[in-house]
Design a protein around this motif. Structure first.
Motif, PDB file in Angstrom:
ATOM      1  N   CYS A  27       0.668  -1.040   0.197  1.00 35.53           N
ATOM      2  CA  CYS A  27       0.145  -0.084   0.113  1.00 35.53           C
ATOM      3  C   CYS A  27       0.913   1.248  -0.111  1.00 35.53           C
ATOM      4  O   CYS A  27       2.167   1.262   0.800  1.00 35.53           O
ATOM      5  CB  CYS A  27      -1.089  -0.051   1.336  1.00 35.53           C
ATOM      6  SG  CYS A  27      -2.206  -1.083   1.197  1.00 35.53           S
ATOM      7  N   THR A  28       0.416   2.156  -0.735  1.00 35.97           N
ATOM      8  CA  THR A  28       1.313   3.505  -1.022  1.00 35.97           C
ATOM      9  C   THR A  28       1.103   4.491   0.410  1.00 35.97           C
ATOM     10  O   THR A  28       0.073   4.281   1.089  1.00 35.97           O
ATOM     11  CB  THR A  28       0.841   4.105  -1.917  1.00 35.97           C
ATOM     12  OG1 THR A  28      -0.506   4.448  -2.224  1.00 35.97           O
ATOM     13  CG2 THR A  28       1.368   3.493  -3.276  1.00 35.97           C
ATOM     14  N   THR A  29       1.799   5.437   0.546  1.00 38.03           N
ATOM     15  CA  THR A  29       1.482   6.220   1.779  1.00 38.03           C
ATOM     16  C   THR A  29       0.268   7.093   1.748  1.00 38.03           C
ATOM     17  O   THR A  29      -0.278   7.112   0.421  1.00 38.03           O
ATOM     18  CB  THR A  29       2.650   7.509   1.547  1.00 38.03           C
ATOM     19  OG1 THR A  29       2.442   8.121   0.519  1.00 38.03           O
ATOM     20  CG2 THR A  29       4.159   7.179   1.789  1.00 38.03           C
ATOM     21  N   GLY A  30      -0.338   7.028   2.834  1.00 34.56           N
ATOM     22  CA  GLY A  30      -1.754   7.754   2.654  1.00 34.56           C
ATOM     23  C   GLY A  30      -2.879   6.786   2.612  1.00 34.56           C
ATOM     24  O   GLY A  30      -4.213   6.921   2.516  1.00 34.56           O
ATOM     25  N   THR A  31      -2.337   5.431   2.581  1.00 37.79           N
ATOM     26  CA  THR A  31      -3.517   4.258   2.472  1.00 37.79           C
ATOM     27  C   THR A  31      -3.167   3.223   3.432  1.00 37.79           C
ATOM     28  O   THR A  31      -1.959   3.073   3.936  1.00 37.79           O
ATOM     29  CB  THR A  31      -3.505   3.831   1.148  1.00 37.79           C
ATOM     30  OG1 THR A  31      -2.278   3.107   0.746  1.00 37.79           O
ATOM     31  CG2 THR A  31      -3.715   4.751   0.057  1.00 37.79           C
ATOM     32  N   TYR A  32      -4.130   2.232   3.825  1.00 41.49           N
ATOM     33  CA  TYR A  32      -3.513   1.129   4.670  1.00 41.49           C
ATOM     34  C   TYR A  32      -4.478   0.050   3.895  1.00 41.49           C
ATOM     35  O   TYR A  32      -5.618   0.062   3.277  1.00 41.49           O
ATOM     36  CB  TYR A  32      -4.307   1.525   5.747  1.00 41.49           C
ATOM     37  CG  TYR A  32      -5.594   1.516   6.012  1.00 41.49           C
ATOM     38  CD1 TYR A  32      -6.427   0.413   6.858  1.00 41.49           C
ATOM     39  CD2 TYR A  32      -6.421   2.553   5.688  1.00 41.49           C
ATOM     40  CE1 TYR A  32      -7.604   0.454   7.080  1.00 41.49           C
ATOM     41  CE2 TYR A  32      -7.825   2.570   5.948  1.00 41.49           C
ATOM     42  CZ  TYR A  32      -8.457   1.639   6.409  1.00 41.49           C
ATOM     43  OH  TYR A  32      -9.869   1.733   6.638  1.00 41.49           O
ATOM     44  N   CYS A  82      -6.306  -1.149  -1.300  1.00 44.20           N
ATOM     45  CA  CYS A  82      -5.794  -0.286   0.143  1.00 44.20           C
ATOM     46  C   CYS A  82      -6.884   0.708   0.250  1.00 44.20           C
ATOM     47  O   CYS A  82      -7.371   1.170  -0.821  1.00 44.20           O
ATOM     48  CB  CYS A  82      -4.626   0.205  -0.190  1.00 44.20           C
ATOM     49  SG  CYS A  82      -3.245  -1.142  -0.431  1.00 44.20           S
ATOM     50  N   SER A  83      -7.332   1.154   1.399  1.00 44.56           N
ATOM     51  CA  SER A  83      -8.252   1.886   1.719  1.00 44.56           C
ATOM     52  C   SER A  83      -7.417   3.462   2.059  1.00 44.56           C
ATOM     53  O   SER A  83      -6.569   3.397   2.587  1.00 44.56           O
ATOM     54  CB  SER A  83      -9.112   1.432   2.810  1.00 44.56           C
ATOM     55  OG  SER A  83      -9.895   0.626   2.661  1.00 44.56           O
ATOM     56  N   ASP A  84      -7.993   4.585   1.481  1.00 48.60           N
ATOM     57  CA  ASP A  84      -7.741   5.867   1.904  1.00 48.60           C
ATOM     58  C   ASP A  84      -7.780   6.216   3.394  1.00 48.60           C
ATOM     59  O   ASP A  84      -8.817   5.910   3.960  1.00 48.60           O
ATOM     60  CB  ASP A  84      -8.340   7.022   1.161  1.00 48.60           C
ATOM     61  CG  ASP A  84      -8.220   6.944  -0.534  1.00 48.60           C
ATOM     62  OD1 ASP A  84      -7.059   6.260  -0.610  1.00 48.60           O
ATOM     63  OD2 ASP A  84      -8.958   7.378  -1.109  1.00 48.60           O
ATOM     64  N   SER A  87      -0.663   7.831   7.058  1.00 53.16           N
ATOM     65  CA  SER A  87       0.134   6.448   7.028  1.00 53.16           C
ATOM     66  C   SER A  87       1.316   6.760   5.914  1.00 53.16           C
ATOM     67  O   SER A  87       1.583   7.309   5.195  1.00 53.16           O
ATOM     68  CB  SER A  87      -0.660   5.398   6.674  1.00 53.16           C
ATOM     69  OG  SER A  87      -0.975   5.463   5.202  1.00 53.16           O
ATOM     70  N   VAL A  88       2.074   5.772   6.422  1.00 50.61           N
ATOM     71  CA  VAL A  88       3.413   5.652   5.671  1.00 50.61           C
ATOM     72  C   VAL A  88       3.223   4.463   4.802  1.00 50.61           C
ATOM     73  O   VAL A  88       2.340   3.699   4.943  1.00 50.61           O
ATOM     74  CB  VAL A  88       4.538   5.393   6.496  1.00 50.61           C
ATOM     75  CG1 VAL A  88       5.177   6.779   7.359  1.00 50.61           C
ATOM     76  CG2 VAL A  88       4.505   4.095   7.519  1.00 50.61           C
ATOM     77  N   SER A  89       4.203   4.020   3.782  1.00 46.97           N
ATOM     78  CA  SER A  89       3.872   3.163   2.872  1.00 46.97           C
ATOM     79  C   SER A  89       3.879   1.667   3.769  1.00 46.97           C
ATOM     80  O   SER A  89       4.587   1.515   4.560  1.00 46.97           O
ATOM     81  CB  SER A  89       5.069   3.043   2.022  1.00 46.97           C
ATOM     82  OG  SER A  89       5.065   2.119   1.052  1.00 46.97           O
ATOM     83  N   GLY A  90       3.093   0.858   3.248  1.00 47.69           N
ATOM     84  CA  GLY A  90       3.023  -0.589   3.837  1.00 47.69           C
ATOM     85  C   GLY A  90       2.088  -0.455   5.251  1.00 47.69           C
ATOM     86  O   GLY A  90       2.402  -1.393   6.000  1.00 47.69           O
ATOM     87  N   SER A  94      -0.922  -0.937   8.004  1.00 49.58           N
ATOM     88  CA  SER A  94      -1.903  -1.815   8.216  1.00 49.58           C
ATOM     89  C   SER A  94      -3.165  -1.112   8.783  1.00 49.58           C
ATOM     90  O   SER A  94      -4.272  -1.312   9.052  1.00 49.58           O
ATOM     91  CB  SER A  94      -1.386  -3.107   9.105  1.00 49.58           C
ATOM     92  OG  SER A  94      -1.099  -2.706  10.437  1.00 49.58           O
ATOM     93  N   SER A  95      -2.823   0.207   9.188  1.00 42.22           N
ATOM     94  CA  SER A  95      -3.878   0.924   9.889  1.00 42.22           C
ATOM     95  C   SER A  95      -3.207   2.836   9.829  1.00 42.22           C
ATOM     96  O   SER A  95      -2.208   2.810   9.348  1.00 42.22           O
ATOM     97  CB  SER A  95      -4.131   0.747  11.155  1.00 42.22           C
ATOM     98  OG  SER A  95      -2.806   1.132  11.873  1.00 42.22           O
ATOM     99  N   CYS A  96      -4.013   3.309   9.834  1.00 43.19           N
ATOM    100  CA  CYS A  96      -3.678   4.973   9.693  1.00 43.19           C
ATOM    101  C   CYS A  96      -3.566   5.299  11.091  1.00 43.19           C
ATOM    102  O   CYS A  96      -4.244   4.968  12.126  1.00 43.19           O
ATOM    103  CB  CYS A  96      -4.963   5.775   9.105  1.00 43.19           C
ATOM    104  SG  CYS A  96      -5.109   5.297   7.406  1.00 43.19           S
TER     105      CYS A  96
END
Length: 371
Positions: free
Chosen positions: A145-150, A158-160, A167-170, A172-174
């Motif tokens: 998952c890219t930054t800003g997603t999880y 991946c969800s925004d 969030s940082v890259s990778g 599992s939560s914001c």
């Protein structure tokens, strides 16, 4: 004499007292054998003491055998075999899996479902994508998952991250933006510090302005009240302003300074109170210093102006009251000294504004209190 071992038996050493039956997976058709022949690869025989290769049966698809096999071995999960009489099984390709034994077709290798992946050949199961990763097609690997997603484990996308979090890259939560920062947009990879004069609590979408009478530095989670002697007249202040000389702020959190009252002064900036002028000096409203009354005037405590001494009195600089002229002297209004009566005149009491002329038949020298 010694007897020959019959078909289906053998003796592998000299001096044998008996013959041994060929084990399963082997045979011998001739007499006097010292060994048995193994079934060829891809075939197997469960018969003991077999006398012919005809007992070696071809292994069906989905199984295989090595030489001299007594049974055909099923292909393990993750492997398949298309042909009869095979010596090995073929592994399922990367991105697929087969959970069953004895598969006889490549169609038994199933694509990994979304949210799962297989990066090796011969997989019997697919690996679930861990939190922070996803797979939305037949996957050989899980994508990060890219930054800003999880994402949660097994995600197909991946969800925004919501506004107020990041969030940082990778991930599992914001994470909520910490106090003193904010994130106004979804899918944020970082939070922005509040500028000086503003503040925020954790998870904020924006920063709030500090109310008048308070201030904050960059990245603040709260505002601080202006200390006594300072003020902030408008909201959103990054600092408080010191009261100028002649004014004061006597408590915390003020939005303006008060001018010193009549008869009081504040000589320095950032005063918390004003000082009363000493008797003999005066100050108008908002004064930074007291003005000393000049000779011929006076001022009692807490005055805005000096008063002229009345006729018959006098004063020196800084006087809080005027003194009466002594007998034999006089003064006009606003005098700094008393004047001696001239010869031929007199002042018979104190506090006179003029001298009287001696009557006919009398005389006086200068400064006389009588003739």
């Amino acid at each position: 004499p010694c007897s020959s071992c019959g078909p289906g038996t053998f003796a592998d050493a000299s001096g044998a007292s008996s013959c041994t039956s060929c084990p399963a997976g082997t045979y011998t058709a001739s007499s006097g054998s010292s060994s048995c022949s193994g079934c060829p690869v891809g075939k197997a025989s469960s018969s003991i003491g077999a006398v012919s290769s005809a007992t070696c049966s071809t292994c069906p698809s989905g199984t295989y055998s090595l030489k001299a096999a007594s049974v055909c071995t099923p292909c393990s999960p993750g492997y398949y075999n298309l042909n009869d009489g095979s010596s090995s099984c073929t592994s399922c390709p990367v991105g697929t899996y087969d959970p069953y034994y004895s598969s006889a077709s490549m169609s038994s290798c199933l694509p990994c479902p979304p949210g799962y992946a297989s990066s090796v050949t011969g997989a019997s199961e697919c690996t679930i994508c861990s939190g922070g990763k996803y797979s939305n097609v037949q996957g050989t690997t899980c994508l990060t998952c890219t930054t800003g997603t999880y994402s949660n484990a097994g995600a197909i996308a991946c969800s925004d991250c919501a506004a107020g979090s990041y969030s940082v890259s990778g991930s599992s939560s914001c994470s909520s933006c910490p106090a003193g920062t904010y994130s106004s947009d979804v899918r944020s990879g970082f939070c922005t510090k509040c500028v000086a004069g503003k503040y925020s609590s954790a998870g904020s979408l924006s920063c709030s302005s500090c109310p008048a009478g308070s201030y904050s530095s960059e990245g603040s989670s709260s505002c601080s009240l202006c200390v006594a002697g300072t003020y902030a007249s408008s909201e959103g202040s990054a600092s408080c302003t010191k009261c100028s000389a002649g004014s004061y702020a006597g408590s915390f959190g003020l939005t303006s300074c008060q001018l010193c009252a009549v008869g009081y002064y504040a000589g320095a900036v950032a005063a918390v109170s004003c000082v009363v002028c000493p008797a003999g000096s005066v100050a108008v409203e908002g004064s930074s210093a007291c003005s000393v009354c000049s000779g011929g005037t006076y001022a009692m405590s807490i005055s805005s102006s000096c008063i002229s001494c009345a006729a018959g009195t006098y004063s020196v600089s800084g006087a809080s009251s005027c003194l009466a002229c002594g007998a034999g002297s006089f003064s006009l209004s606003g005098s700094t000294t008393c004047r001696v009566c001239s010869a031929g005149t007199f002042a018979g009491s104190t506090g006179l504004s003029s001298c009287q002329v001696c009557s006919a038949g009398s005389y006086s020298s200068g400064g006389a209190s009588s003739c």
